[in-house]
Design a protein around this motif. Sequence first.
Motif, PDB file in Angstrom:
ATOM      1  N   ILE A   1       1.954  31.839  25.402  1.00  0.00           N
ATOM      2  CA  ILE A   1       1.634  32.368  26.746  1.00  0.00           C
ATOM      3  C   ILE A   1       1.055  31.276  27.635  1.00  0.00           C
ATOM      4  O   ILE A   1       1.297  31.247  28.850  1.00  0.00           O
ATOM      5  CB  ILE A   1       0.682  33.585  26.647  1.00  0.00           C
ATOM      6  CG1 ILE A   1       0.664  34.347  27.970  1.00  0.00           C
ATOM      7  CG2 ILE A   1      -0.715  33.171  26.229  1.00  0.00           C
ATOM      8  CD1 ILE A   1       1.993  34.906  28.386  1.00  0.00           C
ATOM      9  N   GLN A   2       0.304  30.338  27.064  1.00  0.00           N
ATOM     10  CA  GLN A   2      -0.253  29.247  27.858  1.00  0.00           C
ATOM     11  C   GLN A   2       0.845  28.295  28.334  1.00  0.00           C
ATOM     12  O   GLN A   2       0.872  27.904  29.510  1.00  0.00           O
ATOM     13  CB  GLN A   2      -1.310  28.490  27.049  1.00  0.00           C
ATOM     14  CG  GLN A   2      -2.580  29.299  26.804  1.00  0.00           C
ATOM     15  CD  GLN A   2      -3.532  28.619  25.826  1.00  0.00           C
ATOM     16  OE1 GLN A   2      -3.256  27.518  25.340  1.00  0.00           O
ATOM     17  NE2 GLN A   2      -4.652  29.270  25.535  1.00  0.00           N
ATOM     18  N   GLN A   3       1.765  27.943  27.438  1.00  0.00           N
ATOM     19  CA  GLN A   3       2.835  27.034  27.814  1.00  0.00           C
ATOM     20  C   GLN A   3       3.781  27.680  28.822  1.00  0.00           C
ATOM     21  O   GLN A   3       4.203  27.044  29.801  1.00  0.00           O
ATOM     22  CB  GLN A   3       3.621  26.607  26.570  1.00  0.00           C
ATOM     23  CG  GLN A   3       4.669  25.539  26.837  1.00  0.00           C
ATOM     24  CD  GLN A   3       4.059  24.160  27.084  1.00  0.00           C
ATOM     25  OE1 GLN A   3       3.296  23.651  26.265  1.00  0.00           O
ATOM     26  NE2 GLN A   3       4.377  23.558  28.227  1.00  0.00           N
ATOM     27  N   PHE A   4       4.110  28.960  28.618  1.00  0.00           N
ATOM     28  CA  PHE A   4       5.014  29.642  29.544  1.00  0.00           C
ATOM     29  C   PHE A   4       4.387  29.757  30.928  1.00  0.00           C
ATOM     30  O   PHE A   4       5.049  29.525  31.949  1.00  0.00           O
ATOM     31  CB  PHE A   4       5.362  31.030  29.005  1.00  0.00           C
ATOM     32  CG  PHE A   4       6.283  31.803  29.904  1.00  0.00           C
ATOM     33  CD1 PHE A   4       7.610  31.421  30.054  1.00  0.00           C
ATOM     34  CD2 PHE A   4       5.824  32.895  30.615  1.00  0.00           C
ATOM     35  CE1 PHE A   4       8.457  32.123  30.897  1.00  0.00           C
ATOM     36  CE2 PHE A   4       6.668  33.602  31.468  1.00  0.00           C
ATOM     37  CZ  PHE A   4       7.992  33.213  31.598  1.00  0.00           C
ATOM     38  N   THR A   5       3.101  30.108  30.991  1.00  0.00           N
ATOM     39  CA  THR A   5       2.407  30.202  32.276  1.00  0.00           C
ATOM     40  C   THR A   5       2.386  28.841  32.968  1.00  0.00           C
ATOM     41  O   THR A   5       2.618  28.738  34.180  1.00  0.00           O
ATOM     42  CB  THR A   5       0.971  30.713  32.061  1.00  0.00           C
ATOM     43  OG1 THR A   5       1.013  32.025  31.480  1.00  0.00           O
ATOM     44  CG2 THR A   5       0.202  30.781  33.368  1.00  0.00           C
ATOM     45  N   HIS A   6       2.125  27.797  32.210  1.00  0.00           N
ATOM     46  CA  HIS A   6       2.121  26.439  32.762  1.00  0.00           C
ATOM     47  C   HIS A   6       3.497  26.059  33.299  1.00  0.00           C
ATOM     48  O   HIS A   6       3.637  25.555  34.430  1.00  0.00           O
ATOM     49  CB  HIS A   6       1.673  25.452  31.685  1.00  0.00           C
ATOM     50  CG  HIS A   6       1.880  24.019  32.035  1.00  0.00           C
ATOM     51  ND1 HIS A   6       2.949  23.277  31.544  1.00  0.00           N
ATOM     52  CD2 HIS A   6       1.188  23.177  32.830  1.00  0.00           C
ATOM     53  CE1 HIS A   6       2.895  22.047  32.018  1.00  0.00           C
ATOM     54  NE2 HIS A   6       1.828  21.951  32.797  1.00  0.00           N
ATOM     55  N   ASP A   7       4.551  26.329  32.529  1.00  0.00           N
ATOM     56  CA  ASP A   7       5.906  25.936  32.929  1.00  0.00           C
ATOM     57  C   ASP A   7       6.378  26.706  34.157  1.00  0.00           C
ATOM     58  O   ASP A   7       7.132  26.170  34.984  1.00  0.00           O
ATOM     59  CB  ASP A   7       6.877  26.142  31.774  1.00  0.00           C
ATOM     60  CG  ASP A   7       6.637  25.151  30.632  1.00  0.00           C
ATOM     61  OD1 ASP A   7       5.769  24.268  30.795  1.00  0.00           O
ATOM     62  OD2 ASP A   7       7.298  25.274  29.584  1.00  0.00           O
ATOM     63  N   LEU A   8       5.955  27.960  34.296  1.00  0.00           N
ATOM     64  CA  LEU A   8       6.326  28.739  35.477  1.00  0.00           C
ATOM     65  C   LEU A   8       5.863  28.062  36.764  1.00  0.00           C
ATOM     66  O   LEU A   8       6.512  28.177  37.799  1.00  0.00           O
ATOM     67  CB  LEU A   8       5.706  30.140  35.398  1.00  0.00           C
ATOM     68  CG  LEU A   8       6.521  31.284  34.795  1.00  0.00           C
ATOM     69  CD1 LEU A   8       5.755  32.585  34.937  1.00  0.00           C
ATOM     70  CD2 LEU A   8       7.895  31.400  35.427  1.00  0.00           C
ATOM     71  N   CYS A   9       4.738  27.357  36.697  1.00  0.00           N
ATOM     72  CA  CYS A   9       4.184  26.719  37.896  1.00  0.00           C
ATOM     73  C   CYS A   9       5.085  25.605  38.432  1.00  0.00           C
ATOM     74  O   CYS A   9       4.858  25.116  39.551  1.00  0.00           O
ATOM     75  CB  CYS A   9       2.782  26.167  37.599  1.00  0.00           C
ATOM     76  SG  CYS A   9       1.564  27.451  37.200  1.00  0.00           S
ATOM     77  N   TYR A  10       6.098  25.196  37.662  1.00  0.00           N
ATOM     78  CA  TYR A  10       7.057  24.184  38.115  1.00  0.00           C
ATOM     79  C   TYR A  10       8.282  24.817  38.771  1.00  0.00           C
ATOM     80  O   TYR A  10       9.223  24.101  39.115  1.00  0.00           O
ATOM     81  CB  TYR A  10       7.493  23.314  36.934  1.00  0.00           C
ATOM     82  CG  TYR A  10       6.446  22.302  36.518  1.00  0.00           C
ATOM     83  CD1 TYR A  10       6.556  20.966  36.867  1.00  0.00           C
ATOM     84  CD2 TYR A  10       5.327  22.684  35.786  1.00  0.00           C
ATOM     85  CE1 TYR A  10       5.602  20.034  36.496  1.00  0.00           C
ATOM     86  CE2 TYR A  10       4.359  21.768  35.408  1.00  0.00           C
ATOM     87  CZ  TYR A  10       4.500  20.449  35.771  1.00  0.00           C
ATOM     88  OH  TYR A  10       3.533  19.530  35.414  1.00  0.00           O
ATOM     89  N   LEU A  11       8.285  26.140  38.940  1.00  0.00           N
ATOM     90  CA  LEU A  11       9.437  26.834  39.510  1.00  0.00           C
ATOM     91  C   LEU A  11       9.151  27.430  40.876  1.00  0.00           C
ATOM     92  O   LEU A  11       9.811  28.385  41.276  1.00  0.00           O
ATOM     93  CB  LEU A  11       9.900  27.941  38.545  1.00  0.00           C
ATOM     94  CG  LEU A  11      10.598  27.462  37.273  1.00  0.00           C
ATOM     95  CD1 LEU A  11      11.020  28.652  36.420  1.00  0.00           C
ATOM     96  CD2 LEU A  11      11.803  26.585  37.603  1.00  0.00           C
TER      97      LEU A  11
END
Length: 809
Positions: free
Chosen positions: A766-776
Motif C-alpha cells: 500500500i505504501q509503494q502503490f500510494t507513492h507510485d500514484l503520485c507520479y500519475l
Amino acid sequence: RPGYGTAGTGTTVLANNFWVRFDKTRNVFHYDVVVTPDVPAGFKRAIIQAMIEQYKNEKIQCLPVYDGEKSLYTAKSIGDSLELDVKLGDVDDTMYVARRDTDFRVTLRLASRPNLGSLANFLGGRTTVCPHDTIQVMDLVLRECATNSKNLVPGGRSFFSPNLGNKDLGGGLVAWQGFYMSIRPAQDNLLVLNIGTSFQSFQEGQTLVEFVSRSFGADPRDLDRNMRRQDAQGDTYRVKMKKLVKGLKVETSHCKTKRKLKIVSLTRQPLETLNFNMNGMQVSVADYFRQTYGLNLAFGGFPAVEQGSGDRKKYIPLELCRLVKGQNFTRRVNDDQRKGLSAMTCCLPEQRVNATQQACLNLKKQSEDHAKEFGVEINPNWTRVPARVLNPPKVKYGNGEICPRDGTWNMINKKMVEGREIKHWGIISCSNRVRENDLQRIAQQLSSACLSYGGLDVNVVMPPLVVTVPQTVDEAIRSSVKKLAERNIELQLLVCILPDLTIKRLCELELGVITQCAQEGKIRKCDPRYLANLILKINAKFGGKNAVICAQDLKKCKPVADSPTLIIGADVSHPRAGEETGCSMAAVVASMDWPGFAQYATVVRSQPSRQEMLDDLFWENVDEQGRSVSGGIFKEMLMAFHHRTNFIPERIIYYRDGVSEGQFEAVLRSEYESLQRAEKRSKQPSKGPKITFIVVQKRHHTCFFPATKPTGKNQNISPGTIVDKVVCHPTNFDFYLCSHQGIKGTSRPVHYHVLKDENGFTANEIQQFTHDLCYLYSRCTRAVSYVPPCYYAHLAAQRAQAWVDPEGS
C-alpha cells in the motif's frame, strides 16, 4: 498495523516531535467547573485565574490547569466539591470592565480521576483503547503558561507574537509568526510533543474607517458617496462592508472610559438618515453625537454599528470605532496580502529548524512549574527517526519509458499514451499586449506541438479573438459560438490568454465548451516546455491518457496488478472564511481505466454549508409502482467503471481528503457503509469488491529534516521519503510520505491513515502503490505531494465552489 515497510533505501531523519516523559504513578483529579452567573468562555478564564490567585494559600494549594470551558485538573485533591466566591477585580480587557465588580460563584465538583497508568499501557501496546482524557491533561499542562501569557495571542492550537516575526501585508493587516504545539501518542512507549512554526494575519491598530477604506481600495470620501446610493450598487457596498467587519472587536473613542465590543451587525440605513427614540422623541444619531459629545460626523453615508435589539438598540458611528490591535483576521485576504503571507511562510528548512528549537526551549522554560507539578518533562532534543526512500516508478509514454530523477522528468521526444481528437477549437486574448497576429502564431505553434506529442487532427475553426474590454468578453464568445453553430460546428476547446473566471463560468455552465487558460507572459514566448504543459492539461480534460506506470513497477502491488481495481478520491470544499451563506461542494472522482489509473470521472454535488460528511453517496427509494430504486455517487461510479472497462471491480481503494482525526469514526461509518450498499445494488456478484479506506491528511505540523547536512540546494528530504516508525501511531496503520521534491520552503509530508483494509495489503504494497500514484498526476511532469485522486477531487470541489460564489476566484 500489518507490519512495517521494508522497501527502499534506509536513512535517518529528524522530526519536530520531542519526547515527553511522565510519571505514571502521579494522581490527577478532574473537576467540573460551573460559574454563576454564566459568562462567555473568554471571560471564564479570567475568573478562574482570579480564583486561583485569591485562594492559592488556602483551599487551592496547588497549580491547576484549565481548559477554558468546563474542566479543571489538579495534581492534588482539593476535595469532592468546592464552592468559592470570586471577585474579578482589575481586568485588562475593557470588554469585561462593566462586570469587574460582579460577585461570581465558582463551583468545582470532582468528575473523574484520569489514570496515567492507562496511558502508559496504551503507549506500550498493552491496550488498543486510547485514553484521550489523559492525553488532554498532558496537553493542557504544557499549554497553560502560553495560554495565560500576555505576550502571546492564541489562535486555534497555535500561539503568535510579533516578537517572533512579523511582516506588513498592507490593507491594515500584518502577519505574525508563532508556534503550534500538540501532544501525540507515538511508538516505543513514547509520548511526543509536536512543535511547528505557524503564521497568521492579524489586525493593525487603526480606525474602522481606515480599515474599511483600505480593504475596498478606495478613498473614504468616495466610499461614503457610494454608500449613500439607494440602488443595487449601494446595496452591494453595504452588504460587502457588513461581511467585512462582522465579528471584529473594536474600541470606542467618544467616551472618557474606552469600551470594547464585538461587531454583531451594521444598520441598513446610512448614518445621516438614522433615527432612534429618546424619551419619546425621534432623534437623529448625527444630532445626538453632536449635542452630547460635540462631534460633527464626517461620513454620514456609512452605516452605523448596531448593538442590542428592539427598543434597546444602540448605534455607534464607524468613525468613532478603532480596531483592537492584534486580533486574529480569519477572513479571506486579497491577492497581494496572500503573496506577502506566502513569502513569509516559505522559509528554508534551516530557518524552520531554528525557530522550532527556540520555541521548544521557551516552552520548556515557561511550563517548568506546571510540568513539575504533574510529573511531566520535555526532552528538547530532536527525535531521530528511521526512514526509507522509495525508488521512483518508471513512467511509460506512447513511445517509451522514462525514469524520473528527484521526482521530475520532461516530455522531450515523448508521445502521450492516448491522445484525444480535437477537431474544433479557438483562441481568445483578453490582453491588449497580445494582438491578432500573435494569436495566429500561438495557435500554429500549439497545433504543431499537439501533433508532436501525440494529439490528433487539431483544427482552429474560430477566428482568433482579441478582447480588451472585460464587459465585451461574454458577448464576443457567445457571438462566435453562435456563428459556428449556424455552420453545424460545435466548438470543443477555447484557449484563453489571461484567465477570467467569467469566461470559465460562461463556457462551462452555459455553452458547454472546455476552456484552457494560459498566462500571457509565458505563452507569447511559445516555450516548448510551457506548450507541453498546456497540452497535458488539454488532453486530460478531453479524457486522454498522458502516461501510465510501467507494468513491472505496478506489480510491486500484486493484488492491484492482478485484479480489476477501482481508485476513488473524495474531498469537500466549504464556503470562504467569514461567509455565512452558501453551500459546501462535495467532489468524488473515480478511475475509469485499469491498470492505467490515468483517466478519471468526476461527480460534484452541493450539500449543507460546512458539512464534512458526504451526502448523496447512495440512496434507496420506492417508486410509484412500488419498485425499489437506488442511485447516488458511488453507484454511478461503479456502473461507469464497468461500462468503460468491461470489468467489475474486485478491489476498491478509497482515498478520502479533508478529515480530521476526531471525524475518522463518523466518516468511516457513513461512507464505508454507503460504498458497501452501492456495491450490492450495482449488479455486482454476491461477493462484492474488497474495500481499503485511507484518509489523506495534508494539514498537520509534522515535518522531517535530513539528519546529516543536506547537499541539495533546497535542504529538504528526498522525494519518496517514507516514515512509519517511532512518531507514528502505536497501534493504528498510518505512515508519512513525502512523494514530491520541495521547490520552495520546507517539504511537508502527507499523513496517510489506513482506517480499514479488507484487501489485506502488506505495508510495502500500500505504501509503494500510494507513492507510485503520485507520479500519475496528468497536469505536469513531476511527482505531486499527495495522491492524484484526492488532488482531482480537490480541484473539482474548488471549481464547483467558484461556480456558485459571486466573488469566486
